[in-house]
Design a protein around this motif. Structure first.
Motif, PDB file in Angstrom:
ATOM      1  N   THR A  96      11.125  22.997  58.211  1.00 49.11           N
ATOM      2  CA  THR A  96      10.611  23.686  57.024  1.00 49.11           C
ATOM      3  C   THR A  96       9.889  22.755  56.059  1.00 49.11           C
ATOM      4  OG1 THR A  96      12.758  23.393  55.929  1.00 49.11           O
ATOM      5  CG2 THR A  96      12.398  25.443  57.156  1.00 49.11           C
ATOM      6  N   ARG A  97      10.113  21.444  56.163  1.00 47.78           N
ATOM      7  CA  ARG A  97       9.443  20.551  55.219  1.00 47.78           C
ATOM      8  C   ARG A  97       7.944  20.482  55.469  1.00 47.78           C
ATOM      9  NH1 ARG A  97      12.831  17.363  58.247  1.00 47.78           N
ATOM     10  NH2 ARG A  97      11.875  16.010  59.824  1.00 47.78           N
ATOM     11  N   TYR A  98       7.467  20.969  56.600  1.00 50.19           N
ATOM     12  CA  TYR A  98       6.029  21.020  56.839  1.00 50.19           C
ATOM     13  C   TYR A  98       5.399  22.183  56.084  1.00 50.19           C
ATOM     14  CZ  TYR A  98       6.316  17.682  60.720  1.00 50.19           C
ATOM     15  OH  TYR A  98       6.486  16.563  61.481  1.00 50.19           O
ATOM     16  N   THR A  99       5.880  23.359  56.384  1.00 48.59           N
ATOM     17  CA  THR A  99       5.225  24.559  55.895  1.00 48.59           C
ATOM     18  C   THR A  99       5.544  24.872  54.443  1.00 48.59           C
ATOM     19  OG1 THR A  99       7.047  25.894  56.764  1.00 48.59           O
ATOM     20  CG2 THR A  99       5.139  25.570  58.193  1.00 48.59           C
ATOM     21  N   ARG A 100       6.688  24.397  53.938  1.00 49.65           N
ATOM     22  CA  ARG A 100       7.117  24.828  52.621  1.00 49.65           C
ATOM     23  C   ARG A 100       7.053  23.723  51.570  1.00 49.65           C
ATOM     24  NH1 ARG A 100      12.119  27.576  51.831  1.00 49.65           N
ATOM     25  NH2 ARG A 100      10.922  28.590  50.217  1.00 49.65           N
ATOM     26  N   ARG A 101       6.648  22.522  51.952  1.00 46.93           N
ATOM     27  CA  ARG A 101       6.618  21.440  50.975  1.00 46.93           C
ATOM     28  C   ARG A 101       5.633  21.737  49.846  1.00 46.93           C
ATOM     29  NH1 ARG A 101       5.870  16.224  52.627  1.00 46.93           N
ATOM     30  NH2 ARG A 101       4.380  15.717  51.000  1.00 46.93           N
ATOM     31  N   LYS A 102       4.594  22.512  50.136  1.00 53.26           N
ATOM     32  CA  LYS A 102       3.618  22.824  49.099  1.00 53.26           C
ATOM     33  C   LYS A 102       4.195  23.713  48.005  1.00 53.26           C
ATOM     34  CE  LYS A 102       1.540  26.675  51.733  1.00 53.26           C
ATOM     35  NZ  LYS A 102       2.333  26.464  52.975  1.00 53.26           N
ATOM     36  N   THR A 103       5.349  24.357  48.280  1.00 43.81           N
ATOM     37  CA  THR A 103       5.964  25.221  47.274  1.00 43.81           C
ATOM     38  C   THR A 103       6.968  24.468  46.409  1.00 43.81           C
ATOM     39  OG1 THR A 103       7.826  25.912  48.683  1.00 43.81           O
ATOM     40  CG2 THR A 103       5.758  27.142  48.896  1.00 43.81           C
ATOM     41  N   GLU A 104       7.258  23.210  46.763  1.00 39.60           N
ATOM     42  CA  GLU A 104       8.255  22.460  46.001  1.00 39.60           C
ATOM     43  C   GLU A 104       7.751  22.173  44.587  1.00 39.60           C
ATOM     44  OE1 GLU A 104      11.125  18.511  46.418  1.00 39.60           O
ATOM     45  OE2 GLU A 104       9.818  19.136  48.065  1.00 39.60           O
ATOM     46  N   GLN A 105       8.609  22.412  43.611  1.00 42.53           N
ATOM     47  CA  GLN A 105       8.243  22.232  42.218  1.00 42.53           C
ATOM     48  C   GLN A 105       8.407  20.770  41.805  1.00 42.53           C
ATOM     49  OE1 GLN A 105       6.972  24.850  40.263  1.00 42.53           O
ATOM     50  NE2 GLN A 105       6.951  25.761  42.319  1.00 42.53           N
ATOM     51  N   THR A 106       7.402  20.232  41.136  1.00 44.59           N
ATOM     52  CA  THR A 106       7.444  18.866  40.619  1.00 44.59           C
ATOM     53  C   THR A 106       6.926  18.867  39.190  1.00 44.59           C
ATOM     54  OG1 THR A 106       5.238  18.387  41.501  1.00 44.59           O
ATOM     55  CG2 THR A 106       7.121  17.819  42.899  1.00 44.59           C
TER      56      THR A 106
END
Length: 421
Positions: A96-106
């Motif tokens: 999941t770190r491939y497809t969903r990393r763009k949704t991680e809040q920073t």
């Protein structure tokens, strides 16, 4: 059935966060108590294409910059330097770190890549990391050499100004556009002394032989400046040999070794270790299993045809054992005896450097090295970080998490001493 359903994670709606994703890695690190163990990861990655709109701004040529920005806009800020791997390297969507990393809040600052790096480093117990690009590892195959140069310089400028100059825990061996030796010289001159630049990296997926005389001035400059040179492995499914393979697992198994095997063989047989004896060379992301084979094979050939390698003063295996290697992906985990022999042949306790390859699907945690029973205590410390400090000639930068833990231990020990007194 209902009890099982209650324990199923809904990845489609669950908020993505690197720290949560690596919570088991964090538990493992805490269980092994890495607080007094400096760990440096010499091969980690980010997806520079996620910031391609920013990188494109660093392109000098206004026409190319315009084309790149247009492509970034059309692609929503993303672009690709390689063919699509949908259904292959993402392992069917299970990573999941491939497809969903763009949704991680920073937070707005520091840069997103710094925040994400801190999160995974802290979770694994890593203090410092050498960061490499991902799609750009295929850039050495670009049919236009000037495009490799243009994109490499833009990326290097962006990486230095945005990441390396802001976060001392992150360093990099910058991309060297070796298809253009003169441009490579300029790259070394421009970035060689900058903060966080610990050497230079050649992407192994390329076809021009590394013994070409045009490269000798590049190697000499690196040697004179004490900057290590690394060859970062990759694959090319469109290579005539690789195109016979019908599964990504096959291409991954062979591709990441074949290109480095060819380059290392050329490096040895053409006497480059004798021509540049002080140049430190490292081979990255090829694993280790290929090296005993190559050492034995080249020694056997050399003893029968030594006249074809007149510059050599030692057996090929002796030169190979003096080079440096990253540990990932470490094979032979189910054959401890083979792994131990491999470590012995490579002089691993002084020549091997820990690498995670995070966030890729075949990543290795520090425990891959830490848990090996045949390594000495100092050997583990060397592989996990101290050899990297010597190779790159840098001072350690400890994570705040470990510094706080060590301070707490010191305070506790002080209180204990006072009570004892």
């Amino acid at each position: 059935m209902d009890m099982f359903a209650n324990n199923v994670r809904d990845l489609a709606t669950e908020e993505f966060d690197t720290s949560t994703l690596l919570k088991n890695a964090a538990r493992q690190a805490d269980a092994r108590n890495y607080d007094d163990l400096f760990i440096m990861d010499v091969d980690s990655h980010h997806y520079e294409n996620e910031s391609f709109g920013q990188i494109a701004e660093y392109i000098d040529d206004p026409t190319v910059r315009h084309l790149a920005l247009s492509k970034a806009k059309i692609g929503g800020g993303r672009t690709n330097f390689q063919p699509s791997q949908i259904g292959f390297q993402d392992v069917g969507g299970r990573v999941t770190r491939y497809t969903r990393r763009k949704t991680e809040q920073t937070p707005p600052s520091p840069h997103r890549d710094i925040t994400l790096a801190r999160r995974w480093m802290d979770a694994m117990g890593v203090d410092m990391a050498c960061l490499f690009p991902t799609p750009m590892l295929h850039l050495g195959m670009h049919p236009q050499v000037e495009m490799e140069v243009t994109l490499a310089r833009a990326y290097n400028r962006w990486l230095y100004e945005t990441v390396l100059s802001e976060e001392r825990r992150i360093c990099s061996m910058l991309y060297l556009p070796l298809n253009d030796p003169d441009a490579s010289i300029r790259m070394i001159e421009e970035f060689g002394g900058k903060q966080g630049v610990v050497g230079f990296m050649v992407t192994s997926t390329r076809y021009r032989p590394i013994f070409d005389n045009a490269y000798m001035k590049v190697y000499r400059m690196l040697e004179e400046r004490g900057l290590p040179l690394s060859f970062h492995a990759g694959y090319n499914w469109f290579d005539q040999s690789m195109s016979q393979l019908n599964r990504f697992i096959s291409v991954h198994a062979l591709g990441f070794t074949v290109f480095n095997m060819i380059h290392l063989t050329n490096w040895i047989v053409n006497g480059l270790p004798e021509r540049f004896p002080k140049l430190k060379v490292m081979w990255i992301e090829s694993g280790l299993a290929w090296l005993p084979f190559l050492m034995q094979r080249l020694d056997s050939e050399y003893m029968m045809r030594s006249s074809e390698a007149p510059l050599l003063k030692r057996r090929p295996s002796e030169y190979i054992a003096d080079m440096y290697y990253s540990s990932q992906p470490m094979e032979m985990v189910h054959n401890r005896k083979a792994l131990e022999v491999t470590f012995e042949m490579l002089k691993a306790e002084t020549q091997l450097l820990y690498a995670s390859d995070y966030p890729h699907w075949d990543m290795d945690l520090p425990s891959t090295i830490y848990d090996l029973p045949f390594l000495s205590k100092q050997g583990k410390r060397n592989i996990l970080g101290e050899t990297a400090l010597k190779l790159f000639n840098i001072e350690p930068v400890w994570s705040e998490k470990k510094l706080r833990a060590r301070e707490a231990k010191a305070r506790a020990a002080g209180v204990g001493a006072e009570v004892g007194a």
